[in-house]
Scaffold this motif. Structure first.
Motif, PDB file in Angstrom:
ATOM      1  N   LEU A 236      43.940  31.660  56.857  1.00 38.81           N
ATOM      2  CA  LEU A 236      44.441  32.069  55.561  1.00 38.81           C
ATOM      3  C   LEU A 236      45.538  31.155  55.034  1.00 38.81           C
ATOM      4  O   LEU A 236      45.692  30.980  53.824  1.00 38.81           O
ATOM      5  CB  LEU A 236      44.963  33.506  55.650  1.00 38.81           C
TER       6      LEU A 236
ATOM      7  N   ALA B  56      39.731  41.332  49.487  1.00 35.01           N
ATOM      8  CA  ALA B  56      40.572  40.552  48.572  1.00 35.01           C
ATOM      9  C   ALA B  56      41.227  41.455  47.535  1.00 35.01           C
ATOM     10  O   ALA B  56      42.423  41.311  47.230  1.00 35.01           O
ATOM     11  CB  ALA B  56      39.731  39.468  47.898  1.00 35.01           C
TER      12      ALA B  56
ATOM     13  N   LEU C  28      34.466  40.770  52.199  1.00 33.27           N
ATOM     14  CA  LEU C  28      35.582  39.931  51.734  1.00 33.27           C
ATOM     15  C   LEU C  28      36.011  40.220  50.295  1.00 33.27           C
ATOM     16  O   LEU C  28      37.219  40.266  50.021  1.00 33.27           O
ATOM     17  CB  LEU C  28      35.225  38.453  51.902  1.00 33.27           C
ATOM     18  N   PRO C  29      35.093  40.419  49.336  1.00 35.09           N
ATOM     19  CA  PRO C  29      35.572  40.753  47.987  1.00 35.09           C
ATOM     20  C   PRO C  29      36.397  42.035  47.953  1.00 35.09           C
ATOM     21  O   PRO C  29      37.435  42.095  47.279  1.00 35.09           O
ATOM     22  CB  PRO C  29      34.271  40.890  47.179  1.00 35.09           C
TER      23      PRO C  29
ATOM     24  N   ALA D  27      43.963  43.372  49.334  1.00 32.94           N
ATOM     25  CA  ALA D  27      45.109  42.523  49.657  1.00 32.94           C
ATOM     26  C   ALA D  27      45.929  42.195  48.408  1.00 32.94           C
ATOM     27  O   ALA D  27      47.165  42.241  48.440  1.00 32.94           O
ATOM     28  CB  ALA D  27      44.625  41.238  50.328  1.00 32.94           C
ATOM     29  N   PHE D  28      45.256  41.880  47.307  1.00 37.02           N
ATOM     30  CA  PHE D  28      45.978  41.577  46.069  1.00 37.02           C
ATOM     31  C   PHE D  28      46.767  42.794  45.601  1.00 37.02           C
ATOM     32  O   PHE D  28      47.902  42.674  45.142  1.00 37.02           O
ATOM     33  CB  PHE D  28      44.993  41.129  44.988  1.00 37.02           C
TER      34      PHE D  28
ATOM     35  N   LEU E  84      45.642  41.140  57.901  1.00 35.15           N
ATOM     36  CA  LEU E  84      46.165  40.087  57.043  1.00 35.15           C
ATOM     37  C   LEU E  84      47.323  39.383  57.738  1.00 35.15           C
ATOM     38  O   LEU E  84      48.324  40.005  58.085  1.00 35.15           O
ATOM     39  CB  LEU E  84      46.641  40.705  55.723  1.00 35.15           C
TER      40      LEU E  84
ATOM     41  N   LEU F 270      43.086  35.671  58.475  1.00 31.12           N
ATOM     42  CA  LEU F 270      42.544  36.917  57.962  1.00 31.12           C
ATOM     43  C   LEU F 270      41.408  37.328  58.890  1.00 31.12           C
ATOM     44  O   LEU F 270      40.490  36.554  59.141  1.00 31.12           O
ATOM     45  CB  LEU F 270      42.015  36.730  56.541  1.00 31.12           C
TER      46      LEU F 270
END
Length: 583
Positions: free
Chosen positions: A346, A560, A556-557, A563-564, A325, A548
């Motif tokens: 990103l 994500a 990717l999901p 990362a969140f 990231l 990214l």
């Protein structure tokens, strides 16, 4: 060069390692799709009329009709299970390989005994042979507590379903035919967990359906949850050891100027892997099965391939999804070349050049007016290194920061240190404090970026302060004091998808660009995407793109979510996290 000096320069061994990783991913991908196809064909062989007609009671060695139904349920479960195991096979998990081999053997036997059509049998047999031939590629370790957790969850779910159905059978005897014995009712409840009719007959059809659905639901839940806990990747509690921290500081002392995010590798909730020579390192944290690194590798650029290789090998060993990231363009190129990963832009990092920054001029009018307004309200600022701040004052400021946040939830991962005002750990960090009428009203903390740079780490203020422009004042006074601190450049906030917002506002922007920018502005209501971009733009920074890096689009999901969660903006529900940690 002396033979005793160890380097990470490109060698035949490094090239062989890259080829092995590439070959392993290819093999895992082929086996994964083979497992999905075999599982799908198995299920179709049970539901398609043309294929289902061969499954007759006589083929089950003359057993009663119920045995045929049980066999059908077993085959269907194995088919679904094989499709579920495909995810573990893609991560090259050893336990998924073992379970897939057992499932294939049972399916081949069931296909032969049940005289199914040849297609599912051949595909399953080919998959079994492929699994046996590629067994050395499936070495990823499972969660150390996964086996016990899986057994406990399965037992709890099956016991819960058994008790619920049993209770229903005892509390509504009027809906049953005759007077079933206790043993018959218990047998009915047990068989309902696998979707099989038991010895109890019902007067009401809806009650029969209710008990069957409840029992089968608990049985399926036990299978799914047990499989999840059995195959999930390890998620260790990260902790940076003192030895690793000292080695990181040595790398930062020599090469810290290269990346503004380098100092954030010292977060205490990160782990680190070093290159064989020790001249480079990758810091990361494991979240939701994703090994999430941030920024570029630390250390000597020539040693980056060695650190990247060690990181990817660690991910493969534990079945983690590798992701980076916020790395720079140079870092993204090395990750793509050495690890075969892909990159996605990103956003942009705002970097202010101290030598050219000035509040004069039309472009600085908004900042200049905000600073003047706050100064007239009686605000003053001080800029100091943490080592120059008295301990008593640091303690008081830490208490203020904690009260202003109002929540223990930590925001930030790639550009946050996760600790505030720690003079012992971060003596070279810089704080900017705003006061009014003798009270502290706002604070910024910057961490070192080499010897001549700073990176914004913490930005907090008293929520009761009504004065707009306080943050502008803090940043402007920090930039004015940089020359005395020996600082030439300052990294401010990271603006996610900045270029997309900028393109969407240009004259002549296409409908796709305008729609994407509009969606980002809507998302800014929760995540301050547009707000951060516009705030950073006020200081006339140089925009440095950040990327990214990931292995496959299908990841990717999951990346994500990781990362969140790492950045403190959501992710897995807190209830699920508490359950996983307790398990």
């Amino acid at each position: 060069m002396a033979s005793g000096v160890q380097t990470d320069s490109p060698t035949a061994e490094a090239a062989e390692g890259r080829f092995a990783r590439f070959r392993g991913r290819r093999i895992a991908r082929v086996v994964t799709w083979a497992a999905r196809i075999a599982g799908l064909l198995t299920i179709l062989s049970l539901v398609a009329p043309l294929l289902r007609r061969r499954l007759q009671p006589a083929t089950w060695f003359g057993l009663p009709p119920e045995a045929t139904f049980v066999g059908t349920a077993v085959v269907a479960t194995l088919g679904v299970g094989l499709m579920m195991l495909a995810t573990g096979l893609r991560r090259r998990k050893r336990r998924a390989w073992q379970l897939a081999v057992v499932a294939c053997v049972l399916l081949v036997v069931s296909h032969v005994v049940g005289r199914h059509v040849i297609a599912p049998t051949v595909v399953t047999l080919v998959l079994l042979v492929g699994l046996l031939l590629t067994r050395r590629e499936f070495t990823a370790m499972p969660d150390p507590v996964g086996r016990l957790a899986a057994v406990r969850v399965v037992v709890q779910m099956l016991l819960g379903g058994f008790l619920v159905v049993t209770l229903l059978l005892f509390v509504r005897p009027s809906l049953l035919v005759g007077r079933p014995t206790v043993g018959e009712r218990l047998a009915q409840a047990a068989l309902s967990l696998v979707g099989v009719s038991g010895p109890v007959e019902f007067r009401a059809l809806w009650f029969d359906d209710l008990t069957a659905v409840l029992g089968l639901t608990f049985g399926i839940a036990a299978l799914v949850l047990g499989g999840y806990f059995l195959l999930r990747s390890a998620e260790p509690r990260p902790a940076l050891t003192e030895e690793d921290g000292s080695r990181i500081r040595e790398l930062l002392a020599r090469h810290g100027r290269a990346d503004s995010l380098g100092y954030f590798a010292l977060r205490r909730d990160k782990a680190v892997v070093f290159s064989p020579s020790g001249k480079a390192a990758v810091a990361y944290r494991v979240v939701a099965g994703v090994a999430l690194a941030s920024g570029d590798p630390l250390g000597d650029l020539e040693a980056w391939p060695g650190a990247i290789g060690e990181f990817l090998d660690t991910c493969r060993r534990y079945g983690w999804v590798a992701a980076v990231l916020g790395c720079s363009e140079a870092g993204a190129r090395v990750w793509a070349r050495e690890g075969g990963l892909d990159a996605l832009e990103l956003g942009d990092e705002a970097v202010v050049d101290v030598a050219t920054f000035s509040l004069q001029g039309r472009s600085m009018r908004t900042v200049r007016q905000a600073v003047s307004r706050v100064r007239r309200a009686g605000y003053e600022t001080s800029v100091r290194r943490l080592r120059d701040v008295p301990d008593e004052e640091l303690v008081a400021l830490r208490e203020l920061v904690a009260s202003w946040r109002g929540s223990p939830a930590e925001r930030g991962f790639s550009m946050a240190l996760s600790r505030a005002l720690d003079g012992d750990a971060d003596p070279d960090a810089v704080i900017v404090v705003a006061t009014a009428e003798g009270s502290t009203r706002g604070l910024l903390q910057f961490v070192p970026w080499g010897e001549d740079g700073l990176s914004l780490d913490l930005m907090v203020r008293d929520p009761a302060v009504p004065d707009n422009g306080l943050n502008e004042l803090l940043i402007a006074d920090l930039l004015a004091a940089c020359r005395g601190l020996g600082v030439d450049r300052v990294s401010l906030n990271f603006a996610v998808f900045r270029s997309a917002l900028e393109r969407g506002e240009k004259i002549g922007a296409g409908p796709v660009a305008r729609l994407w920018a509009r969606l980002l502005r809507i998302a800014s209501r929760w995540w301050q995407i547009d707000t951060l971009y516009r705030f950073n733009a006020r200081f006339g920074p140089v925009w440095v793109p950040r990327f990214l890096v990931f292995d496959a689009v299908r990841d990717l999901p999951r990346i994500a979510v990781a990362a969140f969660e790492a950045e403190g903006y959501g992710g897995r529900p807190p209830t699920l996290l508490r359950l996983l940690r307790r398990t």
